[in-house]
Motif scaffolding. Sequence first.
Motif, PDB file in Angstrom:
ATOM      1  N   ASN A  12       0.856  -1.174   0.000  1.00 17.24           N
ATOM      2  CA  ASN A  12       0.000   0.000   0.000  1.00 17.24           C
ATOM      3  C   ASN A  12       0.903   1.239   0.000  1.00 17.24           C
ATOM      4  N   PRO A  13       0.948   1.983  -1.099  1.00 20.33           N
ATOM      5  CA  PRO A  13       1.847   3.142  -1.159  1.00 20.33           C
ATOM      6  C   PRO A  13       1.490   4.239  -0.153  1.00 20.33           C
ATOM      7  N   GLU A  14       0.251   4.291   0.302  1.00 18.45           N
ATOM      8  CA  GLU A  14      -0.131   5.288   1.293  1.00 18.45           C
ATOM      9  C   GLU A  14       0.448   4.985   2.670  1.00 18.45           C
TER      10      GLU A  14
END
Length: 109
Positions: A12-14
């Motif tokens: 998850n890049p967030e």
Amino acid sequence: MRIVYNEGFSINPEKTRVARSNARQEVTGIVVNSHMQISKEKRKQIRQQIYYIRKYGLESHLERIEENRANYLNHLLGQINFALFVNPKDEEMKEYFDTVKTIMKNQNE
């Protein structure tokens, strides 16, 4: 990263960030830069509590911070034990551990 995808997971890049070597690298509340340690803020909080207990005495300290928990010392000891679990060589926390254990022993006499 290939292992992550091969095992059916995704990133998850967030929730991902890069921590450079000159910044605090913290994982699940533990600072992991050069050696594992609890955060500076948490260390200062423990240090302050021990300081006030030594300076004013336990009862006066509890009144001052308006603490009503009967297990305050156990809670403080738990925080110190966690710090020692993360970094068993922490001499300052060992000293605080001994201080709290002595206070607890004196209360039970």
